[in-house]
Design an enzyme around this catalytic site. Structure first.
Site, PDB file in Angstrom:
ATOM      1  N   ARG A 145       0.832  -1.222   0.000  1.00  0.00           N
ATOM      2  CA  ARG A 145       0.000   0.000   0.000  1.00  0.00           C
ATOM      3  C   ARG A 145       0.859   1.261   0.000  1.00  0.00           C
ATOM      4  NH1 ARG A 145      -1.785   2.940   4.127  1.00  0.00           N
ATOM      5  NH2 ARG A 145      -1.693   1.237   5.634  1.00  0.00           N
ATOM      6  N   TYR A 159     -12.609  17.300 -17.272  1.00  0.00           N
ATOM      7  CA  TYR A 159     -13.385  16.063 -17.120  1.00  0.00           C
ATOM      8  C   TYR A 159     -14.450  16.249 -16.026  1.00  0.00           C
ATOM      9  CZ  TYR A 159     -14.321  11.308 -15.533  1.00  0.00           C
ATOM     10  OH  TYR A 159     -14.937  10.161 -15.129  1.00  0.00           O
ATOM     11  N   ASP A 219      -3.518  18.007 -16.575  1.00  0.00           N
ATOM     12  CA  ASP A 219      -4.057  16.689 -16.895  1.00  0.00           C
ATOM     13  C   ASP A 219      -3.711  16.413 -18.362  1.00  0.00           C
ATOM     14  OD1 ASP A 219      -5.624  14.519 -17.712  1.00  0.00           O
ATOM     15  OD2 ASP A 219      -7.213  14.959 -16.267  1.00  0.00           O
ATOM     16  N   LYS A 225      -6.695   5.268 -19.858  1.00  0.00           N
ATOM     17  CA  LYS A 225      -6.916   5.628 -21.265  1.00  0.00           C
ATOM     18  C   LYS A 225      -5.740   5.140 -22.119  1.00  0.00           C
ATOM     19  CE  LYS A 225     -10.288   7.736 -19.208  1.00  0.00           C
ATOM     20  NZ  LYS A 225     -11.531   7.064 -18.947  1.00  0.00           N
TER      21      LYS A 225
END
Ligand code: PLP
Length: 393
Positions: free
Chosen positions: A57, A109, A180, A205
């Site tokens: 983690r 987005y 981004d 993506k």
């Protein structure tokens, strides 16, 4: 390997993991924890004297670390952090660096807009401004905003923002700039080289590229990424080793895939531009696009995403999209298969009408993620779907 080595070579060779069997391809380490010969050895890692695998983690896992080396090389960055999704990456960096206030420039987005609105409940306020509004940018910066966030090219209007210009202004006010870069990918655009402090991507993506994994990445200089890391750990946003392994494999073909996406998108954009049923095409690779001169300055390719508006309004766009037989109707982007969507029903669904209007997003807009099929086949499908709309006029 030097930072100037070509990405095609880096994506194959960066991130090797020493392995007892000398495997040509690094194995997947799905272990959640790693053991030590002594407490002294363990403390060396806990107290930062030695870097080693420790706890998954925390990202201290050989598979995750080797992916991050590859992702950092791709962005010509000091360091990268890999996340469980693009939204995990975006939310983490906003929480870590946006506490003085965030300025969000241009269209973004819908999920990011949603998060920024939720973050207001934690006292993190966002000012949404137009991408070209330098006055509003300076105003926000002078009032103490600590982070400027934008997409270029933006989702879904493909409008282009000047990264170097924004970074120069933001740095005068000691604010950080995060870009981004999901639509462009580092193959076409390197935000950090243009002056941004952080580059973020939905790796779901193009980086993943096959519509079969969900991941995110943030890159930047060593100190910034080191200060971002504890947020990822405590929010539990770290990428899973299995996904990291899959993503690392996908990156091998990224340069090849993006070159083909670029070529296919330009061919499709040029076809759409001359079609009588199409009102407007938004693609920064078209020389007639208002963003083209700037895109040419800061991008080395124009990407696989484009949008267009169908004459006759939203119902005609819906008819057109419903008539596609090869291109799939689906949200998301960046995979091998071409996908079409009306952003008002997917990425920007439910956003206030006024906000959509201001951003230039209408029901007649169709966003196309141009895939890797033969471009003639894509054009044939678009042609038949558009003729169908024209017949039903
Ligand atoms: N950024 C952009 C430009 C996107 O299009 C998306 C998702 O569509 C995201 C971020 C969020 O990515 P994810 O779905 O991997 O969380």
């Amino acid at each position: 390997m030097s930072k100037s080595t070509h990405p095609a070579t880096q994506m194959i060779h960066v991130g090797a993991v020493p392995d007892a069997s000398s495997a040509a391809v690094a194995p997947l380490y799905d272990s959640t924890t790693f053991s030590f010969d002594s407490t002294a050895d363990l403390l060396d890692v806990v107290e930062g004297r030695t870097e080693a695998a420790f706890y998954t983690r925390y990202g201290m896992n050989p598979t995750i670390q080797s992916l991050e080396q590859r992702l950092a090389a791709l962005d010509k960055a000091d360091k990268a952090l890999a996340y469980a999704s693009g939204m995990a990456a975006i939310s983490s960096l906003c929480l870590a660096f946006g506490r003085g206030g965030i300025i969000c420039m241009g269209e973004i987005y819908g999920g990011t807009t949603g998060f920024l609105n939720q973050a207001a409940q934690l006292g993190i306020e966002t000012r949404f401004i137009a991408s070209k509004d330098k006055v509003a940018l300076e105003q926000g910066l002078s009032e103490g905003a600590s982070l400027v966030l934008f997409e270029t090219p933006a989702n879904p209007t493909l409008s282009v923002t000047d990264i170097a210009e924004v970074a120069e202004l933001a740095h005068q006010f000691d604010a950080l700039v995060a870009v981004d870069n999901t639509f462009a990918t580092p193959i076409n655009q390197l935000p950090l080289q243009l002056g941004a402090d952080l580059a973020v991507q939905s790796a779901t993506k193009y980086l993943g590229g096959h519509s079969d994994l969900t991941a995110g990445v943030v890159t930047g200089d060593g100190a910034l990424i080191t200060s971002l890391n504890p947020w990822r750990s405590s929010l539990g946003q770290t990428i899973a080793p299995e996904t990291a392994h899959k993503l690392k494999r996908s990156l091998i073909t990224l340069p090849l895939r993006v070159a083909q996406h670029n070529q296919n998108a330009l061919t499709v954009a040029e076809f759409l531009q001359q079609h009588a049923s199409v009102d407007q095409v938004f693609y920064p690779g078209l020389i007639t696009d208002p963003g083209h001169p700037l895109a040419k300055k800061q991008m080395s390719g124009f990407g696989g995403m484009l949008s267009f508006t169908v004459k006759g309004g939203g119902h005609k766009a819906r008819q057109m999209i419903d008539g596609l037989t090869l291109i799939k109707r689906a949200p998301s982007l960046g995979g091998a298969e071409s996908l079409a969507t009306q952003p008002v029903f997917t990425s920007h669904h439910g956003l206030p009408e006024a906000l959509l209007k201001k951003a230039g997003i209408s029901a007649s807009m169709i966003r196309l993620s141009v895939g890797l099929e033969q471009s003639d086949d894509l054009i044939e499908d678009l042609q038949q779907a558009l003729s169908n709309v024209a017949l039903h006029r």
